[in-house]
Design an enzyme around this catalytic site. Structure first.
Site, PDB file in Angstrom:
ATOM      1  N   ARG A   1      27.048  -7.754  49.851  1.00 50.89           N
ATOM      2  CA  ARG A   1      26.917  -8.512  51.104  1.00 50.89           C
ATOM      3  C   ARG A   1      26.010  -7.583  52.191  1.00 50.89           C
ATOM      4  NH1 ARG A   1      30.775  -8.838  56.134  1.00 50.89           N
ATOM      5  NH2 ARG A   1      29.487 -10.034  57.424  1.00 50.89           N
TER       6      ARG A   1
ATOM      7  N   HIS B   1      24.396  -9.878  62.302  1.00 52.01           N
ATOM      8  CA  HIS B   1      25.521  -8.821  62.170  1.00 52.01           C
ATOM      9  C   HIS B   1      25.283  -8.085  63.596  1.00 52.01           C
ATOM     10  CE1 HIS B   1      28.629  -6.714  59.586  1.00 52.01           C
ATOM     11  NE2 HIS B   1      28.718  -6.112  60.960  1.00 52.01           N
TER      12      HIS B   1
ATOM     13  N   GLU C   1      31.726 -11.881  62.716  1.00 48.35           N
ATOM     14  CA  GLU C   1      32.435 -11.741  63.896  1.00 48.35           C
ATOM     15  C   GLU C   1      32.268 -11.985  65.401  1.00 48.35           C
ATOM     16  OE1 GLU C   1      34.153  -7.723  63.412  1.00 48.35           O
ATOM     17  OE2 GLU C   1      34.968  -8.011  61.461  1.00 48.35           O
TER      18      GLU C   1
ATOM     19  N   ASN D   1      36.842 -11.228  57.469  1.00 51.14           N
ATOM     20  CA  ASN D   1      37.054  -9.854  57.597  1.00 51.14           C
ATOM     21  C   ASN D   1      38.399  -9.549  58.001  1.00 51.14           C
ATOM     22  OD1 ASN D   1      34.443  -9.773  57.158  1.00 51.14           O
ATOM     23  ND2 ASN D   1      33.825  -9.065  59.242  1.00 51.14           N
TER      24      ASN D   1
ATOM     25  N   TYR E   1      41.451  -6.059  57.964  1.00 55.68           N
ATOM     26  CA  TYR E   1      41.804  -4.684  57.889  1.00 55.68           C
ATOM     27  C   TYR E   1      42.955  -4.206  58.249  1.00 55.68           C
ATOM     28  CZ  TYR E   1      36.747  -3.700  58.029  1.00 55.68           C
ATOM     29  OH  TYR E   1      35.397  -3.785  57.640  1.00 55.68           O
TER      30      TYR E   1
ATOM     31  N   GLU F   1      34.892  -8.402  54.218  1.00 57.77           N
ATOM     32  CA  GLU F   1      35.072  -7.303  54.618  1.00 57.77           C
ATOM     33  C   GLU F   1      36.695  -6.948  54.641  1.00 57.77           C
ATOM     34  OE1 GLU F   1      33.761  -5.623  58.428  1.00 57.77           O
ATOM     35  OE2 GLU F   1      31.782  -6.717  58.076  1.00 57.77           O
TER      36      GLU F   1
END
Ligand code: NOJ
Length: 472
Positions: A75, A121, A168, A299, A301, A368
């Site tokens: 990606r 992005h 995002e 995404n 984390y 992500e």
């Protein structure tokens, strides 16, 4: 042994400004990030994307690196101002930019790596910001974004079958226009809602165009990527249980993105707090927005413990942390970075995948996921390569995802570690936005003085783990 289906996509993700460098060559025009990085004090270590991981020049080497990691997908994002230096629908196109991405895409395909392409992005052409205020101007930006998207579908759509419109939107709007810590650095309590609204309309109209004019011939899929972390109540008090629900609603619905896109309306809890600052979609607009993503691009984390109260309306007045009431941590904690601190808490990832599937009923791509090891930027090369905390994180998350797919029947179709090139964050250590090069994600160490790449142990771990856990 439990395995993902044969067509499971796995690889690494990157973003143009964080890896390409060559910011003023190859005909590229400036983006709002070039300007932002020049403002004193905006980037922690004073760095910029002028060179980054030099991937505009080293792209062939990077594809070879990806290949050596046994990935089947990659990606990356396209730099809008590399294709249209001034950005607008009547501005000239840069043939060098088109040629660059076509070569990259062809090289990926030749190596058996499927491209997943992000259109936006965060790097808005500076020309559009100067001309009419960029994302704040609905009439202009939607048309210019759709024109840019069309150029991408026209130029690359014969080869690219997986498109992501935005990365995002929360970051575009809240970090860029409310907190002022990302480009273009505005601080306002009305602009973020306008920007997010316009970004979603731009997404939706680009999807409409793709579905009507390109998909029938090119046969690809298109969607959006949102960021979300699992939010759990800090304890079992009713107010913290409610706060965790509100936290998720804000994370998933506060920016006019997730819920309008997947359900056609904003969550009640969000409307109550933002009130009439939340722009209203016209009937025609919401008809285009609703259902405008073929998948849920995620995404993620970390996991967070949520408590009632706080001063930030963009969190729905909740407070998040990772220390339990008994003083223990949710998991190994990564380096602090401006977006989020990664925490190795795999059960939260599994719960999030289940929640998203139950709530939105769309196949999921984890676009992500990754970990920045604490103090890695101060380590010697040999120390940085032994990234055990990152391996622990990836192993936990990958297994949690496998359980979600094979035991809970959640349709996760792909997974991308952040970054290919630190940043090459997960594939390598790339230029990290407002953190500069300090918070180092990525499975490949980059010596910024020589641009030489060194695989970390986590790269070796992942390049073995995924092929073993995907059916052949
Ligand atoms: C979010 C973003 O998409 C990416 O640009 C950033 O570097 C990583 N996550 C790490 O914070």
């Amino acid at each position: 042994m439990a395995q993902f289906p044969q067509d499971f996509a796995w690889g690494f993700a990157t973003a143009s400004y964080q890896i390409e460098g060559s910011a003023s060559t190859g005909g590229r025009g400036p983006s709002i990030w070039d300007t932002f990085c020049q403002l004193p004090g905006k980037i922690r270590d004073g760095s910029s994307g002028e060179v980054a991981t030099d991937s505009y020049r080293l792209w062939k080497e990077d594809v070879a690196l990806l290949k050596s990691y046994n990935v089947n997908a990659y990606r990356f994002s396209i730099s809008w101002s590399r294709l249209i230096p001034l950005g607008g629908r009547d501005d000239p196109v840069n043939p060098e930019g088109i040629a660059f991405y076509r070569s990259l895409i062809k090289e990926l395909l030749t190596n058996g790596i499927t491209p997943y392409v992000t259109l936006y992005h965060w790097d808005l052409p500076q020309g559009l910001h100067d001309r009419y205020g960029g994302w704040l101007n609905k009439e202009e930006i939607v048309k210019d974004y759709v024109n840019y998207a069309k150029l991408c579908f026209d130029s690359f759509g014969d080869l690219v079958k997986n498109w992501i419109t935005h990365n995002e939107p929360w970051v575009i709007s809240c970090l860029g226009y409310q907190k002022g810590i990302f480009a273009p650095g505005h601080k306002s309590n009305t602009e973020p809602w306008i920007v997010a609204h316009n970004a979603i309309l731009a997404h939706a109209y680009a999807v409409k165009l793709y579905r009507e004019q390109f998909k029938p011939i090119q046969g690809g899929q298109i969607g959006i990527t949102l960021d979300c972390h699992w939010q759990m109540p800090y304890d079992d008090s009713p107010e913290n249980i409610e706060a965790a629900k509100r936290g998720i609603d804000f994370k998933l619905g506060k920016i006019p993105s997730h819920d309008p896109i997947y359900k056609g309306y904003y969550p009640e809890r969000v409307k109550q707090i933002i009130g009439d600052r939340l722009p209203v979609f016209t009937e025609e607009e919401i008809a285009v927005v609703k259902g405008s993503s073929d998948f849920f691009g995620l995404n993620t984390y970390t996991s967070q413990l949520v408590r009632e109260g706080g001063t930030d309306e963009t969190n729905g007045y909740t407070t998040v942390g990772h220390t339990r009431p008994d003083g223990t941590q949710l998991g190994t904690i990564g380096a602090k970075n401006i977006c989020v601190v990664s925490i190795a808490h795999p059960p939260g990832f599994r719960s999030l995948l289940n929640y998203l599937w139950k709530t939105y009923q769309k196949p999921i791509y984890v676009t992500e996921n990754g970990f920045a090891v604490k103090n890695e930027h101060q380590m010697s090369l040999a120390e940085a390569l032994r990234d055990q905390d990152r391996i622990e994180y990836f192993e936990g998350y990958a297994n949690a995802m496998l359980q979600a797919v094979t035991e809970d029947d959640v349709p996760v179709h792909g997974y991308f570690g952040w970054t290919a090139v630190q940043c090459l964050n997960h594939l390598m250590n790339t230029h990290r936005r407002a953190d500069g090069y300090e918070a180092r994600f990525g499975v490949t160490y980059v010596d910024y003085a020589t641009q030489k790449r060194y695989p970390k142990e986590s790269a070796l771990f992942l390049s073995k783990w995924f092929p073993e856990h995907i059916k052949t």
